[in-house]
Design an enzyme around this catalytic site. Structure first.
Site, PDB file in Angstrom:
ATOM      1  N   SER A 104      64.776  -9.907  22.933  1.00 13.68           N
ATOM      2  CA  SER A 104      63.549  -9.902  23.732  1.00 13.68           C
ATOM      3  C   SER A 104      62.848 -11.236  23.537  1.00 13.68           C
ATOM      4  O   SER A 104      62.044 -11.403  22.622  1.00 13.68           O
ATOM      5  CB  SER A 104      62.639  -8.741  23.323  1.00 13.68           C
ATOM      6  OG  SER A 104      63.273  -7.503  23.549  1.00 13.68           O
ATOM      7  N   LYS A 179      61.633  -6.887  30.871  1.00 19.45           N
ATOM      8  CA  LYS A 179      61.725  -6.108  29.635  1.00 19.45           C
ATOM      9  C   LYS A 179      60.365  -6.064  28.944  1.00 19.45           C
ATOM     10  O   LYS A 179      59.915  -4.997  28.493  1.00 19.45           O
ATOM     11  CB  LYS A 179      62.775  -6.729  28.707  1.00 19.45           C
ATOM     12  CG  LYS A 179      62.773  -6.218  27.258  1.00 19.45           C
ATOM     13  CD  LYS A 179      63.177  -4.761  27.162  1.00 19.45           C
ATOM     14  CE  LYS A 179      63.070  -4.240  25.721  1.00 19.45           C
ATOM     15  NZ  LYS A 179      63.953  -4.924  24.773  1.00 19.45           N
ATOM     16  N   LYS A 248      55.489  -7.573  19.195  1.00 19.17           N
ATOM     17  CA  LYS A 248      56.107  -8.796  19.723  1.00 19.17           C
ATOM     18  C   LYS A 248      56.259  -8.718  21.236  1.00 19.17           C
ATOM     19  O   LYS A 248      55.959  -9.677  21.964  1.00 19.17           O
ATOM     20  CB  LYS A 248      57.471  -9.018  19.077  1.00 19.17           C
ATOM     21  CG  LYS A 248      58.193 -10.266  19.548  1.00 19.17           C
ATOM     22  CD  LYS A 248      59.669 -10.207  19.217  1.00 19.17           C
ATOM     23  CE  LYS A 248      60.358  -9.162  20.054  1.00 19.17           C
ATOM     24  NZ  LYS A 248      61.817  -9.133  19.865  1.00 19.17           N
TER      25      LYS A 248
END
Length: 298
Positions: A104, A179, A248
């Site tokens: 990611s 995402k 995150k």
């Protein structure tokens, strides 16, 4: 497409990377892998067919032997280190090689590294995953992929050995963006569900019945369906995704907000609360422990 039997490079054998690499082995792939953890290397080698797994000391060593290289790394900072640091991939890339960043990462950083790879005649695409360790183990992840048709044609067979639902998202960087935005929506849903449970508890409502009401009504979301009765109400808190990783992804969504000029006030509130939860419980706590954090805060 890489020749049949050619090894796939795999860098990053963490919580998700290890079962994903094992999925490739189960599908008959041979791997040339790299990870700084001796325990992770041993875990991958254990049970593998003789000769199916070999290890390189550096990312550059992976590039020496593999035409398609998968990265499953924690964040863009680590990806940049693996690509550009000493013994990194970038300087070793040859024309025609393909790097697939399945972590990611920040979309803008993905695009920067893709341009550097292209300057060497190679390609870098993004293919982040959605799903738990259970789905990684079963090889049934959902995988988003950004990149052009030529890169997709080479990546697809490898991705299908790790995932069940493959979705092309557009240009390189688009998958990492989608995402992060998807995970923001998930985090918001989980947070709202946890807050609602705490209020229902304070009213002495039957929480099991409340979960049924949510799942039969407009409040239904993936958190109410797969986390409330399974993880939160029994106090298991083992959903399989860490608080630090959730934070995150929210920070990545925040970077997208800043880049696009969209204020996203709900995102800012979500980021603040998840940040407080990480500070209180630690980054390795399960994401479902946002419910436990809310209980401590009252």
């Amino acid at each position: 497409m890489a020749a049949a039997g050619a090894p796939v490079g795999f860098i990053g054998l963490g919580m998700m990377g290890l079962p994903m690499a094992r999925s490739l082995l189960r599908r008959g792939r041979h791997l040339i892998a790299c990870d700084s953890s001796e325990a992770a290397r041993a875990a991958l080698a254990e049970g593998a067919e003789p000769g199916a797994v070999r290890f390189a000391a550096t990312p550059a060593g992976v590039a020496d032997e593999a035409e398609v290289i998968v990265l499953m790394l924690p964040d863009s900072r680590i990806v940049a280190q693996v690509m550009e640091g000493e013994g990194g991939l970038l300087a070793a890339l040859r024309p025609g090689q393909l790097v697939i960043d399945m972590g990611s990462s920040l979309p803008a950083e993905t695009q920067r590294l893709a341009a550097l790879a292209a300057a060497r005649g190679a390609a870098l695409i993004d293919a982040p995953v959605s799903g738990s360790v259970v789905k990684a183990t079963a090889g049934t992840l959902a995988i988003m992929a950004g990149g052009d048709d030529a890169a997709w044609a080479r990546a697809e067979p490898v991705l299908r050995d790790m995932g069940e639902a493959l979705i092309r998202t557009g240009a390189t960087g688009s998958a990492h963006a989608m995402k992060a935005l998807n995970n923001y929506v998930y985090a918001a849903g989980l947070l709202a569900s946890a807050e609602a449970l705490r209020m229902a508890e304070a009213m002495r409502l039957d929480l099991g019945i409340f979960a049924d009401v949510l799942n039969a009504s407009s409040g239904r979301n993936v958190a109410t369906e797969t986390k409330v009765k399974q993880e939160i109400l029994p106090g298991r808190y083992q959903g399989g995704f860490q608080l630090g990783l959730m934070r995150k992804d929210l920070e990545t969504a925040g970077a997208i907000s800043a880049e696009t000029g969209v204020e996203a006030q709900a995102l800012q509130l979500c980021r603040a609360l998840w940040g407080e939860a990480v500070a209180a419980l630690g980054p390795k706590a399960d994401n479902t422990e946002i419910h436990r954090f809310l209980g401590r805060a009252t």
